[in-house]
Design an enzyme around this catalytic site. Structure first.
Site, short mmCIF file in Angstrom:
data_model
loop_
_atom_site.label_atom_id
_atom_site.label_comp_id
_atom_site.label_asym_id
_atom_site.label_seq_id
_atom_site.Cartn_x
_atom_site.Cartn_y
_atom_site.Cartn_z
N LYS A 174 0.85 -1.20 0.00
CA LYS A 174 0.00 0.00 0.00
C LYS A 174 0.89 1.25 0.00
CE LYS A 174 -1.90 2.69 3.05
NZ LYS A 174 -1.80 3.97 2.33
N GLU A 249 10.53 0.87 9.95
CA GLU A 249 11.50 1.91 9.60
C GLU A 249 10.80 3.23 9.90
OE1 GLU A 249 14.50 1.31 8.57
OE2 GLU A 249 14.42 -0.74 7.83
N CYS A 283 13.71 10.80 6.16
CA CYS A 283 13.68 10.24 7.52
C CYS A 283 15.01 10.44 8.23
CB CYS A 283 13.31 8.77 7.47
SG CYS A 283 14.33 7.84 6.32
N GLU A 381 10.09 15.42 15.05
CA GLU A 381 10.40 15.31 13.63
C GLU A 381 9.50 16.25 12.84
OE1 GLU A 381 9.41 11.69 11.47
OE2 GLU A 381 11.43 11.74 10.65
P1 NDP Z 1 2.64 7.93 8.17
O1 NDP Z 1 3.11 7.10 9.29
O2 NDP Z 1 1.55 8.89 8.41
O3 NDP Z 1 2.17 7.02 6.95
C1 NDP Z 1 2.97 6.01 6.42
C2 NDP Z 1 2.08 4.99 5.76
O4 NDP Z 1 1.28 4.38 6.75
C3 NDP Z 1 1.13 5.56 4.74
O5 NDP Z 1 0.98 4.64 3.68
C4 NDP Z 1 -0.15 5.69 5.53
O6 NDP Z 1 -1.31 5.70 4.74
C5 NDP Z 1 -0.09 4.44 6.38
N1 NDP Z 1 -0.92 4.48 7.57
C6 NDP Z 1 -1.37 5.57 8.26
N2 NDP Z 1 -2.11 5.18 9.30
C7 NDP Z 1 -2.15 3.82 9.30
C8 NDP Z 1 -2.75 2.83 10.13
N3 NDP Z 1 -3.48 3.16 11.18
N4 NDP Z 1 -2.57 1.55 9.81
C9 NDP Z 1 -1.82 1.18 8.76
N5 NDP Z 1 -1.24 2.08 7.92
C10 NDP Z 1 -1.38 3.38 8.20
O7 NDP Z 1 3.94 8.64 7.61
P2 NDP Z 1 4.06 9.62 6.40
O8 NDP Z 1 3.51 9.04 5.16
O9 NDP Z 1 3.57 10.93 6.83
O10 NDP Z 1 5.64 9.63 6.18
C11 NDP Z 1 6.49 10.34 6.95
C12 NDP Z 1 7.12 9.47 8.04
O11 NDP Z 1 7.79 8.35 7.51
C13 NDP Z 1 8.17 10.23 8.79
O12 NDP Z 1 8.02 10.06 10.17
C14 NDP Z 1 9.47 9.61 8.33
O13 NDP Z 1 10.53 9.71 9.19
C15 NDP Z 1 9.09 8.20 8.07
N6 NDP Z 1 10.01 7.62 7.10
C16 NDP Z 1 10.95 6.73 7.57
C17 NDP Z 1 11.89 6.19 6.71
C18 NDP Z 1 12.91 5.20 7.21
O14 NDP Z 1 13.53 4.54 6.40
N7 NDP Z 1 13.10 5.04 8.49
C19 NDP Z 1 11.90 6.54 5.28
C20 NDP Z 1 10.86 7.45 4.89
C21 NDP Z 1 9.95 7.96 5.81
P3 NDP Z 1 -1.88 7.04 4.05
O15 NDP Z 1 -0.80 8.05 4.05
O16 NDP Z 1 -2.21 6.58 2.72
O17 NDP Z 1 -3.07 7.45 4.83
#
Ligand code: NDP
Length: 485
Positions: A174, A249, A283, A381
């Protein structure tokens, strides 16, 4: 309106409920496409397809060589379509086109790497003391649910899909609601690459309505998640219900540490690159810039001067170094931290929306200095181009400040003194530490965090390990009965 469909069981499909949601170009705020709004029914459909492909059909019989070749063909196709894919990624995410091109090359490299690694998964002969052959076999973990964020859309998809397919798993991926387009574009070629139906399924939807049911689903064996720590915690709790394997991650608040003996020009460049690349939506962004007191004023001045010259512009212009943030929500979030920072520290660059750019989710590269590490802009963050510059007196204080955060994803140290640099490397509680650089990422090296930045490692051989189970097999070589009774 350009409508993209999901990819389930080798078919291009709409959501069962018939709903769609819009996808935007963040530089114009205009809708550029619509994608299906998947709910639990669609998740079930995708998981069933993945389950059936894992349990029966051609996939379990596919050799490691053949899985590797599929990934290599996919890499080749990505290189062929690189320009078009990069343009789509850039339009959808707002990242500068030149960065999107690097990302697409990295996507291809990732598929190539795991294409090669598929045939290098080894079992083990265990030296047991009896007359027996004891084996450890490596087997795919099963159906993997994969949930990714919006900052490196297709690259995050590749980091998840490539090791999973190489290992022999099947997947339901997803993408983030904001950036599903490149993954859906790639899905169109999967059958041509020789991938049987159901091995890779891609669903589009929102976290709560599509992500959460995927995590809950009893037929999913493993969840690989990249995203925020807040959602990571929800996922961990939900996955506990069915004891799924989980890798997380998550975010970071990574320190970029500059000692006075570092090469000054390289240091200024490294500080800016570390925090402003990809609009700071990284990230591992070096969002806390720790600078030794003796060079502090000069450093802040030079950094500020250079930051003011960063070229903001539309993502598709080749000279653009910073595009818009990905969405209105992210824009508002970063704007609120810019305002908060003005109360917590001294603003020396940016701090708002760039003048004359009225459309699009643009924010200025922003630098706060004299930041106390306990300030919210130093602890939370932001995931945008906002840097917190923090002075330190000596090595011990630098290490203390660097580690004083709940996160532990990445860090960097700048010094010409290799002994000092390595002492600091060892003292840092972070999964990735760079010396005299920040951000280079290679598919050959492990990626993942300490502390609340998650657990598990992606990339390299570590990445495929996360998709493998270990089966112990004992073959008795005694022809006599046990003779116990
Ligand atoms: P989110 O945690 O908001 O979302 C990440 C994914 O999780 C999206 O696909 C989102 O869906 C989905 N999601 C949201 N809520 C749920 C739930 N309750 N159950 C299952 N899936 C869910 O993060 P962001 O998209 O805002 O991305 C930014 C974050 O990602 C930052 O904190 C960043 O640090 C981290 N990140 C970490 C990396 C790493 O390698 N450690 C690399 C890149 C980013 P949708 O958005 O479609 O609603």
């Amino acid at each position: 309106m350009n409508r993209y469909r999901m990819h389930i069981n080798g078919e291009s499909v709409e959501a069962q409920g018939g709903a769609w949601f819009p996808v935007y170009d963040p530089s114009t705020e205009e809708i550029i496409a619509e994608v299906p709004d998947a709910d639990e029914h669609d998740v079930n459909r995708a998981v069933q397809a993945a389950r059936a492909a894992f349990d029966s059909g051609p996939w379990p019989q596919t050799t490691a060589q053949e899985r590797g070749r599929i990934l290599l063909r996919l890499a080749e196709r990505i290189r062929k379509e690189l320009a078009a894919l990069a343009e789509l990624e850039s339009r959808n995410s707002g990242k500068p086109i030149v960065e999107a091109e690097y990302d697409m090359a990295d996507v291809a490299t990732c598929f190539e790497y795991y294409g090669g690694l598929a045939t290098k998964v080894m079992g083990h002969v265990n030296p047991v003391p009896d007359n027996a052959l004891s084996l450890s076999l490596r087997e795919p973990v099963g159906v993997a649910g994969q949930i990714i964020p919006w900052n490196y859309p297709l690259l995050m998809a590749a980091w998840k899909l490539a090791p999973a397919v190489a290992a022999g798993c099947t997947c339901v991926l997803k993408p983030a609601e904001q950036t599903p387009l490149t993954a859906l574009e790639m899905a169109r070629w999967l059958a041509d690459m020789g991938l049987p139906p159901g091995v890779v399924n891609i669903i589009t939807g929102f976290g709560e309505t599509a992500g959460a049911p995927l995590v809950r689903h009893p037929e999913v064996n493993k969840i690989a998640f990249t995203g925020s720590a807040a959602v990571g915690k929800l996922i961990l709790k939900s996955a506990a219900e069915s004891i799924k394997r989980v890798t997380l991650e998550l975010g970071g608040k990574s320190p970029n540490i500059f000692f006075a003996d570092a090469d000054f020009e390289a240091a200024i460049d490294g500080a800016l690159f570390g925090v402003f690349i990809n609009q700071g939506e990284v990230c591992s962004a070096g969002s806390r810039i720790l600078v030794e007191r003796s060079i502090y004023s000069h450093f802040v001045e030079a950094m500020t001067e250079k930051a003011k010259r960063i070229k903001l512009g539309t993502p598709l212009q080749r000279e653009t170094k910073m595009g818009p943030l990905v969405s209105k929500e992210q824009y508002e979030r970063v704007r609120s931290y810019q305002e908060l920072g003005k109360q917590e520290a001294r603003l020396v660059a940016g701090g708002g929306r760039p003048a004359g750019m009225d459309k699009g989710y643009y924010v200025e590269p922003t630098i706060f200095c004299d930041v106390d590490n306990s300030a919210r802009i130093a602890q939370e963050e932001i995931f945008g181009p906002v840097a917190a510059v923090i002075p330190f007196q000596n090595e011990a204080e630098a290490i203390r400040i660097a580690n004083d955060t709940p996160y532990g994803l990445a860090a960097a140290v700048w010094s010409r003194d290799i002994f000092k640099a390595f002492r600091v490397v060892k003292a840092l509680r972070a999964g990735i530490v760079w010396v005299n650089h920040m951000q280079p990422t290679y598919v050959e090296a492990p990626w993942g965090g300490y502390k609340q930045s998650g657990f598990g490692r992606e990339l390299g051989p570590w990445g495929i390990e996360e998709y493998l189970e270990t089966k112990q097999v004992h073959i008795n070589l005694n022809e006599q009965p046990i003779g116990w009774y």
